[in-house]
Design an enzyme around this catalytic site. Structure first.
Site, PDB file in Angstrom:
ATOM      1  N   HIS A 252       0.855  -1.190   0.000  1.00 18.41           N
ATOM      2  CA  HIS A 252       0.000   0.000   0.000  1.00 18.41           C
ATOM      3  C   HIS A 252       0.888   1.237   0.000  1.00 18.41           C
ATOM      4  O   HIS A 252       1.848   1.322   0.768  1.00 18.41           O
ATOM      5  CB  HIS A 252      -0.913   0.001   1.227  1.00 18.41           C
ATOM      6  N   ARG A 275      -7.113  10.245  -0.157  1.00 18.66           N
ATOM      7  CA  ARG A 275      -6.798  10.686  -1.516  1.00 18.66           C
ATOM      8  C   ARG A 275      -8.061  10.773  -2.364  1.00 18.66           C
ATOM      9  O   ARG A 275      -8.206  11.667  -3.199  1.00 18.66           O
ATOM     10  CB  ARG A 275      -5.786   9.737  -2.158  1.00 18.66           C
TER      11      ARG A 275
END
Length: 469
Positions: A252, A275
């Site tokens: 990740h 995000r």
């Protein structure tokens, strides 16, 4: 806590190994058929990694998605594209699993909302998705905890549910034709439990010195979002299960570097929803990637340069959010600030390069220019005139081992398959212990979905098996 006897009675019952969302879903489905469930969990507390999931669960089409009603028809295509080049092997098998995952996603959301009473009314678009389809609730509780705790509460209220924690499954029992039970130990007592099994024991991302070192030695030294623990796929290969995509490990791109404990190899995930709601990534004050790219592509962009730290191997990237992002992800951000992983500050702290970069991004988010990095979706970013005293939220992030896409091969009916692609009778699997669904990259929000879709199928198939045998 209910104690599991050394051998159960002759009444119809099933064994579920693992108490993450896949195991809890399978147990829920079995109990809905009036079947007793014995759930075995190796940790001291139930919930697995699922209870920590913070971005949400995918579903399409659903009534909660923006735009014309039920207009999102691209979930399968996004998932297939995300899987990458490995789809050229076992292509039909992968396609059938992806179809099952995506075609069942709307029903999965409906089951959680309408049957279980869970709020999933807020929808965001995450990296690699062409449409907002990742659902979470409007309250303060993260989606993983909300779903897991709701299912667990309902299960604990049933006299058919028996949970035993801090126990280690050491062997799956099998005769010539079918799986018959498990050997396990709990509190130093060896036990045997007979019955068909749903395996939902998770991946091997925390098995740094074992399976992870075996299949991905290049990831040695990477931090991880997983607690250290051995993988469990070997228990299934010992009874004939086959493996797929074991070298496909998701790193990740954004796990927090705790400023109070920089070298801790176990990291806390910076949820992808940050995000998705508009957050940006800066390295030396500059953006370097479209933040809505897939996890794999963003990780590759970060790790292309030299590390800032050797043990563990980590990089220094600033995750930057504005007040607009905060307003739509405040429960996450407040929690991260409480843990000391993010801070509320001003643009001036990051320097002139960062101010110029953020201003350029703000113009793109407002529609005044095309984003130079080709980002098309800006979430809820609202800062337009970027000044030195403009308020931002910042956290230092680095890539970390997060999810293992490889595991045992299953059919669309969650049956564990042998070397001849035949179902191993009495054995099903769901969740991260399985392989073949995600390929090279798992889309954010599809882990919880996989658990619900294939957990429900596994529970349903195990119930049918018990009815027929």
């Amino acid at each position: 806590m209910s104690k599991v006897p050394v051998q159960t009675s002759s009444g119809k019952h099933a064994i579920v190994v693992g108490s993450g969302l896949a195991g809890l879903t399978a147990a829920s489905q079995l109990i809905s058929h009036g079947i007793t469930v014995y759930l075995l969990e190796r940790s001291a507390k139930p919930g697995g990694n699922s209870i920590k999931a913070s971005s949400g669960i995918n579903g399409a089409p659903t009534k909660y998605q923006p735009g014309p009603p039920f207009s999102d028809t691209s979930f399968y295509d996004d998932t297939y594209k995300s899987a990458g080049t490995v789809v050229s092997t076992a292509k039909e098998q992968r396609q059938s699993l992806i179809k099952t995952l995506t075609n069942s996603s709307s029903d999965a959301i409906s089951w959680l909302v309408d049957t279980k009473g869970i709020d999933l009314s807020v929808v965001a678009q995450l990296g690699g998705h062409s449409f907002p389809r990742t659902h979470r609730g409007a309250g303060q509780t993260p989606p993983g905890a909300s779903i897991v705790l709701t299912l667990l509460k309902a299960l604990k209220g049933s006299p058919l549910f028996h949970l035993e924690t801090s126990c280690h499954v050491s062997k799956v029992l099998k005769d010539d034709s079918q799986v018959t039970g498990v050997e396990y130990s709990c509190e130093d007592q060896a036990k045997v439990l007979y019955g068909p099994i749903v395996f939902a024991s998770g991946g091997f991302g925390g098995d740094a010195r074992g399976m992870l070192a075996q299949y991905r030695p290049d990831l040695a030294g990477f931090p991880s979002t997983n607690d250290p623990r051995p993988g469990s796929q070997v228990l299934l290969t010992e009874v004939g299960a086959q493996l797929l995509d074991m070298d496909q490990v998701q790193v990740h791109p954004t796990s927090f570097v705790d400023p109070k404990d920089i070298s801790n190899p176990v990291k806390f995930l910076a949820a992808e929803v940050l995000r998705g709601e508009g957050g940006i990534l800066l390295r030396d004050g500059k953006r370097f990637i479209n933040e809505m790219e897939t996890r794999k592509n963003i990780t590759d962009a970060i790790t292309r340069v030299a590390t800032n730290n050797v043990s563990p191997r980590q990089w220094e990237v600033d995750l930057v959010l504005d007040e607009g992002v905060y307003s739509h992800a405040s429960s996450h951000i407040d929690f991260y600030m409480w843990k000391g992983l993010m801070r509320k500050t001003t643009v001036s702290e990051l320097g002139q390069n960062a101010q110029d970069t953020i201003q350029e991004f703000a113009k793109a988010a407002a529609g005044h220019i095309d984003d130079p990095l080709l980002r098309k979706y800006f979430g809820h970013w609202k800062l337009h005139d970027v000044l030195p005293d403009s308020v931002i939220y910042v956290g230092l992030v680095t890539p970390a081992v997060h999810f293992t896409m490889g595991g045992v091969i299953i059919s669309p009916q969650s049956e564990v398959l042998d070397a001849d692609s035949k179902p191993i009778k009495g054995l099903w699997a769901a969740g991260e212990v399985t392989g073949g669904i995600h390929g090279e990259n798992r889309l954010g929000g599809s882990s919880l979905l996989e658990c619900v879709v294939f957990g429900k199928i596994a529970g349903e198939q195990a119930a049918k098996y018990l009815e027929q045998n």
